[in-house]
Design a protein around this motif. Structure first.
Motif, PDB file in Angstrom:
ATOM      1  N   ILE A  20     -30.118  39.634  14.088  1.00 44.40           N
ATOM      2  CA  ILE A  20     -30.008  40.641  13.023  1.00 44.40           C
ATOM      3  C   ILE A  20     -29.699  42.006  13.621  1.00 44.40           C
ATOM      4  N   ALA A  21     -30.300  42.321  14.774  1.00 45.01           N
ATOM      5  CA  ALA A  21     -30.030  43.609  15.418  1.00 45.01           C
ATOM      6  C   ALA A  21     -28.578  43.704  15.872  1.00 45.01           C
ATOM      7  N   GLU A  22     -28.019  42.604  16.396  1.00 42.61           N
ATOM      8  CA  GLU A  22     -26.613  42.599  16.798  1.00 42.61           C
ATOM      9  C   GLU A  22     -25.711  42.809  15.585  1.00 42.61           C
ATOM     10  N   TYR A  23     -26.043  42.172  14.491  1.00 46.00           N
ATOM     11  CA  TYR A  23     -25.293  42.372  13.247  1.00 46.00           C
ATOM     12  C   TYR A  23     -25.397  43.830  12.800  1.00 46.00           C
ATOM     13  N   ALA A  24     -26.614  44.388  12.878  1.00 52.76           N
ATOM     14  CA  ALA A  24     -26.826  45.775  12.454  1.00 52.76           C
ATOM     15  C   ALA A  24     -26.025  46.746  13.315  1.00 52.76           C
ATOM     16  N   ALA A  25     -25.963  46.478  14.606  1.00 47.65           N
ATOM     17  CA  ALA A  25     -25.215  47.368  15.507  1.00 47.65           C
ATOM     18  C   ALA A  25     -23.734  47.407  15.154  1.00 47.65           C
TER      19      ALA A  25
ATOM     20  N   LEU B 192     -32.452  50.471  10.733  1.00 50.22           N
ATOM     21  CA  LEU B 192     -32.861  49.078  10.807  1.00 50.22           C
ATOM     22  C   LEU B 192     -34.383  49.028  10.775  1.00 50.22           C
ATOM     23  N   PHE B 193     -34.929  48.218   9.880  1.00 53.31           N
ATOM     24  CA  PHE B 193     -36.378  48.040   9.763  1.00 53.31           C
ATOM     25  C   PHE B 193     -36.728  46.568   9.949  1.00 53.31           C
TER      26      PHE B 193
ATOM     27  N   ASP C  43     -31.253  48.079  24.295  1.00 51.91           N
ATOM     28  CA  ASP C  43     -30.089  47.548  25.004  1.00 51.91           C
ATOM     29  C   ASP C  43     -28.833  47.570  24.130  1.00 51.91           C
ATOM     30  N   LEU C  44     -29.031  47.447  22.823  1.00 51.57           N
ATOM     31  CA  LEU C  44     -27.900  47.451  21.895  1.00 51.57           C
ATOM     32  C   LEU C  44     -27.426  48.861  21.552  1.00 51.57           C
ATOM     33  N   GLY C  45     -28.218  49.871  21.912  1.00 53.70           N
ATOM     34  CA  GLY C  45     -27.801  51.245  21.675  1.00 53.70           C
ATOM     35  C   GLY C  45     -28.506  51.949  20.526  1.00 53.70           C
ATOM     36  N   PHE C  46     -29.538  51.339  19.959  1.00 49.96           N
ATOM     37  CA  PHE C  46     -30.292  52.014  18.909  1.00 49.96           C
ATOM     38  C   PHE C  46     -31.118  53.149  19.509  1.00 49.96           C
ATOM     39  N   SER C  47     -31.424  54.127  18.678  1.00 50.33           N
ATOM     40  CA  SER C  47     -32.212  55.275  19.128  1.00 50.33           C
ATOM     41  C   SER C  47     -33.361  55.530  18.162  1.00 50.33           C
ATOM     42  N   SER C  48     -34.214  56.470  18.536  1.00 56.96           N
ATOM     43  CA  SER C  48     -35.354  56.863  17.695  1.00 56.96           C
ATOM     44  C   SER C  48     -36.157  55.634  17.247  1.00 56.96           C
TER      45      SER C  48
ATOM     46  N   LYS D 264     -38.912  50.678  13.216  1.00 58.05           N
ATOM     47  CA  LYS D 264     -37.790  51.428  12.637  1.00 58.05           C
ATOM     48  C   LYS D 264     -36.885  51.893  13.766  1.00 58.05           C
ATOM     49  N   ALA D 265     -35.581  51.762  13.567  1.00 61.22           N
ATOM     50  CA  ALA D 265     -34.620  52.228  14.563  1.00 61.22           C
ATOM     51  C   ALA D 265     -33.439  52.853  13.847  1.00 61.22           C
ATOM     52  N   GLU D 266     -32.828  53.821  14.509  1.00 61.36           N
ATOM     53  CA  GLU D 266     -31.673  54.521  13.926  1.00 61.36           C
ATOM     54  C   GLU D 266     -30.421  54.173  14.721  1.00 61.36           C
ATOM     55  N   TRP D 267     -29.312  54.037  14.001  1.00 60.02           N
ATOM     56  CA  TRP D 267     -28.035  53.779  14.649  1.00 60.02           C
ATOM     57  C   TRP D 267     -27.170  55.035  14.542  1.00 60.02           C
ATOM     58  N   LYS D 268     -26.808  55.596  15.698  1.00 59.53           N
ATOM     59  CA  LYS D 268     -25.962  56.779  15.756  1.00 59.53           C
ATOM     60  C   LYS D 268     -24.630  56.407  16.392  1.00 59.53           C
ATOM     61  N   VAL D 269     -23.595  56.408  15.597  1.00 59.01           N
ATOM     62  CA  VAL D 269     -22.290  55.990  16.057  1.00 59.01           C
ATOM     63  C   VAL D 269     -21.828  56.852  17.232  1.00 59.01           C
ATOM     64  N   SER D 270     -22.090  58.163  17.136  1.00 58.44           N
ATOM     65  CA  SER D 270     -21.603  59.093  18.156  1.00 58.44           C
ATOM     66  C   SER D 270     -22.162  58.765  19.530  1.00 58.44           C
ATOM     67  N   SER D 271     -23.382  58.257  19.600  1.00 60.25           N
ATOM     68  CA  SER D 271     -24.007  57.987  20.889  1.00 60.25           C
ATOM     69  C   SER D 271     -23.617  56.618  21.428  1.00 60.25           C
ATOM     70  N   ASN D 272     -22.820  55.844  20.664  1.00 60.46           N
ATOM     71  CA  ASN D 272     -22.429  54.495  21.109  1.00 60.46           C
ATOM     72  C   ASN D 272     -20.918  54.376  21.221  1.00 60.46           C
ATOM     73  N   GLN D 273     -20.256  55.507  21.413  1.00 60.13           N
ATOM     74  CA  GLN D 273     -18.815  55.473  21.563  1.00 60.13           C
ATOM     75  C   GLN D 273     -18.426  55.671  23.031  1.00 60.13           C
TER      76      GLN D 273
END
Length: 287
Positions: free
Chosen positions: A226-231, A240-241, A258-263, A278-287
């Motif tokens: 699910i985390a890979e899908y979320a990324a 992601l919760f 490892d997948l790049g989630f933050s916070s 809880k995790a946040e996905w920030k596109v800018s930090s994974n480019q």
């Protein structure tokens, strides 16, 4: 009229092998409220209640099923979750109080946002998806499950509540991409099979294995998929919760890092167990 104290005593005696006197009393109060619509405030101060022979027989039938270990919620066919009446049957898990805590945490995080697209994976009865939609009517919410039996129940709940939640078949281990989304939630299977013998029979003999257990050698199976899908599918600053197995919080967090989630934050439930992430996905930090 029936003597309430005598009913309580007989009920507790019948269920003494499985429930403490306090637990049995609480279940009886629930039955008198849920099945016969007595108000608890009246039950707590009354010495007698007016029960017909048919109603007394119904109570006996309920206690007989409880003695087998069958959960009370399956016997009456519903439970309450986040102020919603949710139909349940053996094809879905019975919603737990800690899952209500997860819903409250999600609400704290997103309540000031509008028109979010939300996905609830391994939705079961649909309780999380329905609660989120009930709290946020302007959200687009969809629940996914691989079980047709679960989807039949979640769709029944949607029909009864009429909140506008969609429920579709989708496999969390091979998820079908449905476009960008703002919030992904899941209370997936997370109990290793080796723990089954340590669990109460009213769970292991009645609730669905499909919704409970994962391979001993891969307890993070659903979290990772699910985390890979979320990324791949979360919008910038999407969330992601997860509801967690209390023993695998740090390992799950490491997968997300490892997948790049933050916070990434792990939160305890009211019992002091690591139960939510809880995790946040920030596109800018994974480019």
């Amino acid at each position: 009229m029936s003597d309430l104290k005598e009913i309580f005593t007989n009920w507790a005696n019948q269920l003494s092998d499985l429930y403490s006197e306090r637990e049995a009393r609480n279940i009886l109060l629930l039955a008198l409220e849920d099945v016969f619509e007595f108000k608890r405030s009246i039950l707590l101060v009354s010495r007698e209640i007016d029960l017909s022979e048919e109603q007394l027989e119904r109570l006996t039938q309920i206690s007989s099923r409880l003695k087998t270990g069958e959960p009370y919620q399956y016997i009456v066919g519903f439970t309450y979750f986040d102020d919603l009446k949710i139909h349940v049957a053996p094809g879905v898990l019975i919603p737990r109080p800690e899952t209500e805590e997860l819903v409250s945490w999600i609400q704290e995080t997103v309540s000031d946002q509008k028109n979010l697209k939300v996905e609830d994976w391994c939705t079961g009865s649909g309780c999380i998806a329905l609660a989120i939609k009930n709290r946020n009517p302007h959200f687009e919410v969809i629940g996914y499950d691989i079980s047709e039996e679960a989807l039949e129940i979640s769709r029944f709940n949607e029909k009864e509540l009429n909140l506008g939640v969609g429920f579709e078949i989708n496999d969390a281990l091979e998820p079908r991409n449905n476009g960008r989304v703002d919030v992904i939630i899941s209370n997936p299977p997370y109990i290793p099979w080796k723990e089954k013998d340590q669990m109460h029979q009213n769970v292991t003999e009645f609730e669905p294995d499909l919704a409970l257990f994962v391979p001993n050698e891969d307890p993070l199976l659903f979290y990772r998929n699910i985390a890979e899908y979320a990324a791949m599918n979360l919008n910038d600053h999407g969330y992601l919760f997860f509801e967690l197995h209390e023993d695998f919080g740090s390992e799950t967090k490491a997968v997300l890092e490892d997948l790049g989630f933050s916070s990434i934050e792990i939160k305890e439930d009211l019992q002091g167990k690591n139960r939510m992430l809880k995790a946040e996905w920030k596109v800018s930090s994974n480019q």
